[in-house]
Design a protein around this motif. Structure first.
Motif, PDB file in Angstrom:
ATOM      1  N   ARG A 134      59.759  63.923 105.291  1.00 34.35           N
ATOM      2  CA  ARG A 134      60.457  63.639 104.028  1.00 34.35           C
ATOM      3  C   ARG A 134      60.381  62.142 103.694  1.00 34.35           C
ATOM      4  O   ARG A 134      60.092  61.771 102.543  1.00 34.35           O
ATOM      5  CB  ARG A 134      61.912  64.113 104.128  1.00 34.35           C
ATOM      6  N   GLU A 137      56.743  61.078 102.706  1.00 32.11           N
ATOM      7  CA  GLU A 137      56.333  61.500 101.368  1.00 32.11           C
ATOM      8  C   GLU A 137      57.109  60.746 100.289  1.00 32.11           C
ATOM      9  O   GLU A 137      56.532  60.302  99.282  1.00 32.11           O
ATOM     10  CB  GLU A 137      56.538  63.007 101.205  1.00 32.11           C
ATOM     11  N   THR A 138      58.403  60.607 100.476  1.00 30.94           N
ATOM     12  CA  THR A 138      59.224  59.917  99.476  1.00 30.94           C
ATOM     13  C   THR A 138      58.812  58.464  99.328  1.00 30.94           C
ATOM     14  O   THR A 138      58.645  57.955  98.210  1.00 30.94           O
ATOM     15  CB  THR A 138      60.711  60.000  99.872  1.00 30.94           C
ATOM     16  N   LEU A 192      56.854  67.579  99.863  1.00 27.59           N
ATOM     17  CA  LEU A 192      58.297  67.671  99.664  1.00 27.59           C
ATOM     18  C   LEU A 192      58.739  69.109  99.392  1.00 27.59           C
ATOM     19  O   LEU A 192      58.214  69.769  98.503  1.00 27.59           O
ATOM     20  CB  LEU A 192      58.715  66.780  98.493  1.00 27.59           C
TER      21      LEU A 192
END
Length: 328
Positions: free
Chosen positions: A27, A30-31, A50
């Motif tokens: 997470r 990717e964020t 995500l």
């Protein structure tokens, strides 16, 4: 997939903590990776994982050293769950010479053959025959390695899907095909591409042990994958697993995803796989809140260190690039 999943066997704290670390690391990667893309530091496409973190997390937790995985264009999560070095991953995205492929692969082609990661693949469905080939090689070698190919609902309509799975069945290969059914092939919803939307039934039709699981529940994915691995190591493979999920945004970072119904997206976000991994850890173990906070801080620091490392790394020079291009 509504409601809580029951877990008959109490999992260990080590397993639950490991899965939460993995899901959260994906997470964060990717964020924060999207932010790097927006800053112009990542060139080309970027397909976030995500909302699908529970699948890679659960699948890879059931494997062991010596096994193999093959990935997709949306493959960052698979690499991380397989234990990839975040520094080398970020460096690859930033096209640095310290990346896994010296920056040549970028987001869609990270691979590390030395540890059985056969790589991400920009060609839809191409990882399935690669995985079957690896499984056949391991059978010939006489070892008990299990090969997993992550594929997609869109790729299930590619001819290589059934051709490869059928070969794996004929040869009883130790092969697990995991369909990450996020219900869209780019912007085409699954109901518009097939009459039968329960994709696991395609395996049943050709005599392959097949299962459907809530892909947003990392522990449920782990449990069905653990059974699949046992089946394969007993020489009774292959196995097909359909993990139903829903991505949190469009197909890639520049796709606004307006075709995704708001209520459907809200439904799946309420069943967020990272939250469920955290809930399982807090409810099934004696871990303290301060320990969880420490894990979260550690993972965020790991990404920050990876960015700093990558920024300081050089790019492959023109001469080396030409030499590489001449070989390939």
């Amino acid at each position: 997939m509504a409601g809580e999943t029951r877990h008959p066997n109490a999992p260990s704290r080590a397993l639950l903590e490991g899965m939460y670390r993995t899901a959260l690391k994906i997470r964060v990667f990717e964020t924060e990776g999207i932010k790097l893309y927006r800053q112009g530091l990542i060139r080309g496409y970027f397909h976030p994982y995500l909302g699908q973190e529970g699948i890679a997390t659960g699948v890879c937790a059931a494997l062991k050293e010596g096994d193999y995985i093959a990935s997709t264009h949306r493959g960052h999560g698979h690499c991380i769950a397989w234990g990839a070095d975040v520094k080398k991953m970020v460096a690859e995205l930033l096209q640095k010479e310290t990346g896994y492929c010296k920056g040549y692969g970028g987001s869609m082609h990270i691979a590390d053959i030395s540890v059985g990661n056969l790589g991400a693949n920009g060609i839809v469905g191409a990882g399935t025959p690669l995985g079957v080939g690896a499984a056949l090689a391991n059978q010939i070698k006489g070892n008990d390695a299990v090969t997993v190919t992550f594929t997609t609902d869109g790729a299930s309509n590619n001819g290589t899907f059934l051709e490869s799975l059928n070969l794996a069945a004929i040869w009883n290969l130790s092969f697990v095909l995991v369909i990450e059914n996020n219900q869209y092939a780019v912007s085409t919803k699954i109901e518009e591409s097939t009459r039968e939307t329960d994709l696991y039934k395609r395996g049943t039709a050709i005599g392959v042990e097949s299962h459907q699981v809530d892909g947003n529940d990392p522990l449920a994915v782990y449990e069905v994958m653990k059974q699949a691995v046992e089946t394969c190591r007993a020489g009774k493979g292959p196995v097909l697993i359909e993990a139903k999920t829903y991505r949190h945004m469009g197909h890639h970072v520049n796709d606004p995803g307006k075709y995704m119904p708001a209520d459907r997206l809200a439904y799946y976000k309420e069943r967020d796989p990272v939250d469920r991994a955290r809930d399982a850890l807090t409810k099934m173990t004696d871990i303290e809140a301060s320990e969880i906070e420490a894990i979260e801080a550690e993972i965020r620091q790991e990404f920050e260190d990876a960015v700093e490392f990558s920024r300081a790394s050089g790019e492959v020079g023109v001469a080396e690039f030409r030499e590489f291009a001449a070989i390939y």
